[in-house]
Design an enzyme around this catalytic site. Structure first.
Site, PDB file in Angstrom:
ATOM      1  N   HIS A 192       0.815  -1.207   0.000  1.00  0.00           N
ATOM      2  CA  HIS A 192       0.000   0.000   0.000  1.00  0.00           C
ATOM      3  C   HIS A 192       0.855   1.266   0.000  1.00  0.00           C
ATOM      4  CE1 HIS A 192      -4.202  -1.647   1.135  1.00  0.00           C
ATOM      5  NE2 HIS A 192      -3.505  -2.551   0.450  1.00  0.00           N
ATOM      6  N   HIS A 210      -2.388 -12.395  -2.385  1.00  0.00           N
ATOM      7  CA  HIS A 210      -3.483 -13.030  -1.656  1.00  0.00           C
ATOM      8  C   HIS A 210      -3.186 -14.476  -1.293  1.00  0.00           C
ATOM      9  CE1 HIS A 210      -6.775  -9.925  -2.905  1.00  0.00           C
ATOM     10  NE2 HIS A 210      -5.758  -9.394  -2.245  1.00  0.00           N
TER      11      HIS A 210
END
EC number: 1.11.1.21
Length: 737
Positions: free
Chosen positions: A103, A264
């Site tokens: 991020h 993920h």
């Protein structure tokens, strides 16, 4: 990583929680009282005086003294040392730190080069309080003991990316490498993240298009909404959002799939309960006693099994702390059905789901697998499906694709490899780094420089053409992601050679003449010396400015350091460089109204910001370039001098001359005619970019300095100094040494 939305946050104040009475008496900027006033604050950002390390601090030199292996060892210890105040899922902070690094880097966008990990901007508002960054404040606090230990030797930007790398490696994934060199900022960047301040609002316009330069589809998200566009669980629509958002962050379809599938593979999402009922304010709105932390959870223990981040809940694999192929295999071996998390967020579970995922805090409990809507999108979109099935069938190809995409994600905003620091820099170069060849010849010396300047001036090229070419080449630089600049001489290559702002036909003739000088100098030499075209372009601009100053009665010598090299077309990604095209360049009085959303004046400020200019530097540069007559297309707008081609302060003298009356031109919007107040005779034409230096009080104050009788030599000195600065903005080979 397509993670973490916090629906509870509807609006965000980017100030500390302050009593209303105090806020009312706080000082206000001009824009508070005069909303249309010109904002020059982008040119005052990141001033060296705001750096507590001082003006002589050299981060590159500090980093070179860092024991990187010791730092990595300390990071590994933190990864598996769970803290009671924020316990680690599965006893491992690795997935948490991957999200932090992702991020931090993932805000990067190609159109203006803003965002990214460089500067460590995740520490500051508004990113610190974005819903997509919920609880990453804790990740950085977990790393504080390491930052405290090594201090100035490693920046927050480098530490966060390095920690993401070590997290991946500790969980069994081999990364491509790591480069340091991200120097920390000390204040928030001024960035347009979207219209308005309502979190999770749609960034698309009324026609459904995502305006440039935005990349994230909703306010406060890194990429896209994992529940689906605007929270609607539509995988097909989600795929469209993913493709557009990732493309605007420099990722193609394969890189996009690799990043999502690789990221993920690790960790879980957190949605133990309703954010609306349980969570407090984001860090930017939290009370002083929170000491910069936000999202205090009043439900249950407030962390661990009760953690709330995105509102989605669960893991993608049964082994969330190791790299496996489970994400892709689970995606295809199950039929996925829509469901809701305990917090009420849309997500997907296997039909007839079994409890196979171990609980993050209690090893005796198990839960079903889950997927986001954006995960299902990789299965239903035809192109993404081709890639995910190929990766599933070829694990080694997937691993390499993820490694390459991760390295690109975390290093894309650093610019060329010349900025990379450390022993773990990959030997391989990548086209997205805008690679430059190494010089395999001896550099020219001072005698050669004098000889070459003389030969350039004898080509018959005007000073104006030489200066225009040097400016066109060097001014593509943008300090937002350190791309562009003269080094590489890519102005002779596609796409730059054909940009309208560069007057292609004229540019071609100038480059041809300079290449002839280059060839004549380089051929049949026995001393091993050569000169690059990129060096000659700058040298030609310098020689022309020195000549223009001489014509005005001033003797100057602009410092010149050789060492630039010439890139090939094969080393130049045309589509990647296309985003550097100036659709507005106030320094050349160029503005393409059809391709701009900013006004000409706002575009000037934006370009000056990318060129790392201050207000005085921008001002003196405009004044000098105008009298040197370097406008695009040969326009005479703003050439406020009767001696064009001579370097003097006439632009400012004539701009501030009260004998001239300015009126809007009937011929073109944004242009003005200057008439003699007594005779009514037309004296000058100018653009809004020119007149703002007499209209805006702050710019006029600087213009008055340079228009003064005692500032003639100062003007010439200051102009040549900032010219030299722009010509060397991309010389990282010099800066790091």
């Amino acid at each position: 990583m397509l993670k973490k939305i916090l629906p509870v946050l509807i609006t965000l104040a980017i100030v500390h929680n302050t009593p209303t009475a105090w806020a009312a008496e706080a000082p206000k900027t001009d824009s508070f009282y005069l909303p249309k006033s010109l904002d020059l604050s982008p040119l005052r950002l990141h001033n060296i005086e705001s750096n507590p390390y001082g003006k002589d601090f050299n981060y590159a030199q500090q980093f070179k003294t860092l024991d990187l292996e010791a730092v990595k060892k300390d990071i590994k210890t933190v990864l598996t040392t769970s803290q009671d105040w924020w316990p680690a899922d599965y006893g491992n902070y690795g997935p948490f730190f991957i999200r932090m690094a992702w991020h931090g880097a993932g805000t990067y966008r190609i159109y203006d080069g803003r965002g990214g990990a460089d500067g460590g901007q995740q520490r500051f508002e508004p990113l610190n309080s974005w819903p997509d960054n919920a609880n990453l404040d804790k990740a950085r606090r977990l790393l504080w003991p390491i930052k405290k230990k090594y201090g100035a030797k490693i920046s927050w930007g480098d530490l966060m990316v390095l920690t993401g790398n070590i997290a991946l490696e500790s969980m069994g994934f081999k990364t491509l490498g790591f480069a340091g060199g991200r120097e920390d900022d000390w204040q928030s960047d001024l960035v347009y993240w979207g219209a308005g301040n309502k979190m999770l609002s749609d960034n698309r316009d009324k026609n459904g298009k995502l305006p440039k330069p935005l990349a994230a589809t909703q306010m406060g998200l890194i990429y896209v909404n994992p529940e689906g566009p605007n929270g609607k669980p539509d995988p097909v629509a989600a795929a469209k959002d993913i493709r557009e958002a990732f493309a605007r962050m420099a990722m193609n379809d394969e890189e996009t799939v690799a990043l999502i599938a690789g990221g993920h593979t690790f960790g879980k999402a957190h949605g133990a309960a309703s954010p609306e009922k349980c969570l407090g304010a984001a860090p930017g709105e939290a009370g002083l006693e929170q000491q910069g932390l936000g999202w205090a959870n009043k439900c249950g223990s407030g962390n661990g099994k009760d953690t709330i981040t995105s509102g989605l809940e669960g893991a993608w694999t049964t082994d969330p702390t190791h790299f496996t192929m489970q994400y892709l295999s689970n995606l295809y071996k199950h039929e996925w059905v829509l469901t809701k998390s305990p917090a009420g967020a849309w997500q997907w579970k296997p039909k007839n789901a079994a409890n196979v995922v171990p609980d993050a805090t209690d090893p005796t409990k198990f839960h079903p697998l889950m997927m986001f809507t954006t995960d299902i999108a990789l299965k239903v979109d035809p192109e993404y499906k081709k890639i995910t099935t190929r990766f599933l069938e070829n694990p080694e190809e997937f691993k390499m694709a993820f490694a390459r995409a991760w390295f690109k994600l975390t290093h894309r905003d650093m610019g060329p490899a010349a900025r990379y620091l450390g022993d773990e820099v990959p030997k391989e170069t990548f086209i997205w780094q805008d690679p430059l060849p190494a010089a395999n010849y001896k550099m020219i010396d001072s005698a050669d420089i004098s000889e070459l300047k003389d030969k350039i001036l004898k080509t018959g090229l005007s000073d104006t053409k030489l200066i225009k070419t040097a400016w066109a080449s060097a001014s593509t630089f943008r300090g937002t992601d350190f791309r562009g600049g003269d080094n590489g001489a890519r102005i002779r290559l596609a796409p730059q050679k054909d940009w309208p702002v560069n007057d292609p036909a004229e540019l071609h003739s100038v480059l041809a003449a300079l290449m002839e000088v280059q060839n004549n100098f380089n051929k049949d030499r026995s001393d091993g010396k050569k000169v690059s075209l990129s060096d000659l372009i700058v040298l030609g601009g310098n020689a022309a400015i020195e000549d223009a100053a001489k014509k005005a009665g001033y003797s100057i010598s602009i410092p010149f350091t050789p060492g630039r090299t010439d890139a090939s077309q094969e080393e130049t990604d045309v589509s990647s460089f296309a985003v550097l095209e100036p659709t507005a360049d106030g320094f050349r009085n160029y503005y393409d109204a059809k391709r701009n959303t900013l006004s000409p004046i706002a575009s000037l400020i934006d370009r000056a910001n990318k060129l790392e200019l201050t207000v005085p530097e921008m001002t003196v540069l405009i004044g000098g370039l105008r009298v040197l007559d370097v406008n695009s297309g040969g326009s005479k707008a703003g050439v406020l001098t009767n001696t064009p081609g001579q370097l003097n302060n006439n632009f400012f003298v004539n701009l501030l001359d009260m004998s001239t009356k300015w009126t809007k031109s009937p011929k073109a919007e944004g242009y003005f005619d200057g008439y003699d107040r007594k005779t009514g005779k037309l004296k000058w034409t100018a653009s809004s970019v020119d007149l703002v230096f007499g209209s805006n009080p702050e710019l006029r104050a600087v213009a008055e300095v340079y228009a003064s009788d005692d500032a003639k030599e100062k003007f010439v000195h200051d102009f040549t100094k900032v010219w030299e600065k722009v010509m060397n903005l991309d010389r990282f080979d010099i800066k790091n040494n």
